[in-house]
Scaffold this active site. Sequence first.
Site, PDB file in Angstrom:
ATOM      1  N   PHE A   1       0.838  -1.191   0.000  1.00 33.75           N
ATOM      2  CA  PHE A   1       0.000   0.000   0.000  1.00 33.75           C
ATOM      3  C   PHE A   1       0.880   1.249   0.000  1.00 33.75           C
ATOM      4  O   PHE A   1       1.849   1.335   0.757  1.00 33.75           O
ATOM      5  CB  PHE A   1      -0.905   0.015   1.226  1.00 33.75           C
ATOM      6  CG  PHE A   1      -2.251  -0.628   0.993  1.00 33.75           C
ATOM      7  CD1 PHE A   1      -2.463  -1.466  -0.074  1.00 33.75           C
ATOM      8  CD2 PHE A   1      -3.307  -0.378   1.846  1.00 33.75           C
ATOM      9  CE1 PHE A   1      -3.690  -2.057  -0.289  1.00 33.75           C
ATOM     10  CE2 PHE A   1      -4.545  -0.956   1.655  1.00 33.75           C
ATOM     11  CZ  PHE A   1      -4.743  -1.805   0.578  1.00 33.75           C
ATOM     12  N   LYS A   2       0.530   2.206  -0.860  1.00 32.99           N
ATOM     13  CA  LYS A   2       1.202   3.509  -0.843  1.00 32.99           C
ATOM     14  C   LYS A   2       0.305   4.463  -0.042  1.00 32.99           C
ATOM     15  O   LYS A   2      -0.653   5.016  -0.558  1.00 32.99           O
ATOM     16  CB  LYS A   2       1.409   4.021  -2.273  1.00 32.99           C
ATOM     17  CG  LYS A   2       2.268   5.265  -2.336  1.00 32.99           C
ATOM     18  CD  LYS A   2       2.447   5.737  -3.781  1.00 32.99           C
ATOM     19  CE  LYS A   2       3.487   6.818  -3.867  1.00 32.99           C
ATOM     20  NZ  LYS A   2       3.238   7.940  -2.967  1.00 32.99           N
ATOM     21  N   TYR A   3       0.681   4.645   1.215  1.00 35.92           N
ATOM     22  CA  TYR A   3      -0.173   5.405   2.121  1.00 35.92           C
ATOM     23  C   TYR A   3      -0.099   6.905   1.846  1.00 35.92           C
ATOM     24  O   TYR A   3       0.926   7.428   1.379  1.00 35.92           O
ATOM     25  CB  TYR A   3       0.231   5.131   3.573  1.00 35.92           C
ATOM     26  CG  TYR A   3      -0.040   3.702   4.005  1.00 35.92           C
ATOM     27  CD1 TYR A   3      -1.314   3.288   4.354  1.00 35.92           C
ATOM     28  CD2 TYR A   3       0.989   2.766   4.035  1.00 35.92           C
ATOM     29  CE1 TYR A   3      -1.564   1.978   4.749  1.00 35.92           C
ATOM     30  CE2 TYR A   3       0.757   1.452   4.422  1.00 35.92           C
ATOM     31  CZ  TYR A   3      -0.533   1.066   4.775  1.00 35.92           C
ATOM     32  OH  TYR A   3      -0.764  -0.228   5.156  1.00 35.92           O
TER      33      TYR A   3
END
Length: 847
Positions: free
Chosen positions: A450-452
């Site tokens: 995930f790219k937060y």
Amino acid sequence: MSKRAQPSPSRSQPKRQKFASDQSSLNTFFGSSPRLTSLANSRAEKGAPAQKQQNAKKNATPDIIDLTSDSEPSTSRDCGDNNGLSAALAAPEAGGVGGSGVAPLTSNTPSRRVLMKNEVATLPNYQPLGVDPFVFNIHESPWPANEPAPYSFLVHALATLSGTRSRIIILNTLTNTLRTLLSWHPSSLLPSLYLLSNCLSPPYSPVELGIGSSVISKAIRHISGLTSSALRRLYNSLGDPGDVAFEAKTNIRTLLPHPPLFIADVYECLLNIANSKGQGAAKQKQAIVEKLLVAAKGEESRYLARTLSLNLRVGAVRTSILTALARASVLTPQTSLGGPEHNHSPHHATTQSIALVQPIAAEGKKVPDPAREELREKFTQAEALVKKVFVQHPNYEHIVAGLFNGGLDSLELRVPLTVGIPLHPTLGSPTRSLDEIYDHFGDTPFVAEFKYDGQRAQIHGLRGVSNGNPSVHIFSRHLEDMTTKYPDIVHLVKCIFKDQPQLQSFIIDSEIVAIDPSDGGLKSFQELSNRARKDVEMNDIKVCVCVYAFDLMFLDGEVLLAQPFRERRSLLRSRFPPFLPSDKGASRLDHVESCESEAGKDAIEEFWQKAIESRSEGLMIKLLSSGAMQEDGTQKGKRKTLSATYEPDKRTYAWLKLKKDYVVGLGDTLDMVPIGAWHGNGRKAGWWSPVLLAVRDPRNDCYVAVCKCMSGFSDTFYKEMVAHYSEGSDNCSRQPLWETNTGGFRPDVYFRPHEVWEMRGADITLSPVSVAALGLSSSSRGLSLRFPRFIKTREDKSPEQASTTNFLAQIWQDQQGRPKATAGEADDGDLVDVELDSEGAAGESDG
């Protein structure tokens, strides 16, 4: 020289440059000066006859200005006080541009030797610096023996740099400058590196010059006698603070010649300005600025003012300076740098080998020169070494000390990666679809994470040696120390040390994300940005955060950068399991949510859909082990090995970012910089509309205009934009003051490039007006964004992280189904250098 500027509650603000705050324009410099204004008015009322009488008097008596007190003449080393300067400067008559601005001698004038107005003080005649370093005469003494390096020598270098765009001349100039300092006054090397870099200290140091625009304005007015209106006219005609200072001082002569300025003393004076705190600090700073400008001769005034105003306007950037430092060190004997006698160093050249190099042949004639090739090979090795050391330990002071303690040999051992000093982070390259990812990686295993939507953070922890109290530092992606912003994370790290007695030290790469403390649900970056920026107390925290760790670069004294990501990731998960302190308000530690490619393509696609539906920005795709990828360019099908190691300051294809907005069908987005605007009409009268937007051109070190935009803005945003870019402020000027290329666009006003806006458009098209990516897409036309629409302000990005012309060309070429341009292909392991490298390696942020 950048640091952060205080943001308003309603909009994003740029990081303030370390060397000064918002000082790009002198438009706000000019406050009223009742004394000088009244003198100007009285002079005007005297009429032409009085003017003739004054001219006759001037012809009879040479004009002088007393810029010294009746005591001993001040020196450039005394930058703290300004005794007698104000009284001595009180005499000048009204100073319209071109006026004498001088006071005649009276019977009360002390008897002393004077420097008459017609005695022009010139700078020393140094040898040219832009020549081939192999033929540069290093044995010629550039200044009197046993004297420090004069500031005029550095100004000579700056003037040479500002007069060329040639990469070769820029590198030659820097190399010869640093080599001269190494040979003739080594202690001036460090301050010269900082002055050339337009900064005072490493990026993680809190040293800020902290002078306002009015300080420089008042100093120039004070020493020149110009009225505020005259100075404004001068500025409007010249448009550069350095040119204004130079012209304002043209007619100024002192009763006694001032001692020369020295490089080390100028740097020390700037540190004194930065360290002036408390009551009376503004007057102390102005006094130091005035003393520097008074003592400056000729071009020194120009570059002092530009240094103070944060805009040297030269083509020297970080990688150029590091390259030159490496080359200068190669050409300096190792024994001069504390190395052993009679040592055949692989990095250092000998006097004999340099003497064997032949001068460069006439154009078009290539003569074999084995001696030159051998030294060029040493240059290449030394440059790679110095850049590697710097990106892992970005501190000029430590690197210079390491050089003086043995030269280039084993420099990486003397200046190692160190807990408490941030290293430059690895950056990811954008990709547009899962199919592209599989084309790149093939069967090589990778992980999707995930790219937060948070703030990237590098967390350093070191167990205390004596009292057991751990040392904790938190750094941003730009290496700024934000430890005091996150006391809850500091408390988290201390709890981890307490929970793991065997843990001694670590450096973790992570993303700080705002969460709901009740269930751990993700919140937006906007909510995270509502936290105070520094000196936060635990009891005052209202926005809880979670540290999502995704990489481990250092553990218990061992550097892990050369380990493949699979091993680093395994160590991170085993040694730093999810952790939630029991204390109220404390942050928590977790791992990024992920899915490995071994689970199958269906699992990756399902994970991608989950990312789309979540509050994340998309996915980060990371190679787990070194393997092969599809190489872009004309050689389709050719594959090359790609490393899964941690690569500081590289935009690597081992890390790919797949953002929601990159994917075909969702629309492309660009991170663009507003650089100008037009006056609005109709309902938008009084607002800026449209706004001119640019991308970063790494080849020419500037921001190049792409398109106009007038869509996506709310009325509230328009009003905030007018306040932020008010005409005549430091952020807005009618003159093109900053390094921008507007091509065929002619905006009414120019904006200081310091914000990044996320923009969406229908597609990229060829344009007869834009010159963005000219030569990458077409030999005669640039590229433009069709139907641009504002999405949001990217508070987490600086202009240096905006999209590049290479990225723009890549999108256009993908649309056309053409091969990508070779100029913008994968980085080659070099640092990003807007002068030397055409790669857009740092054009996109990972944040």
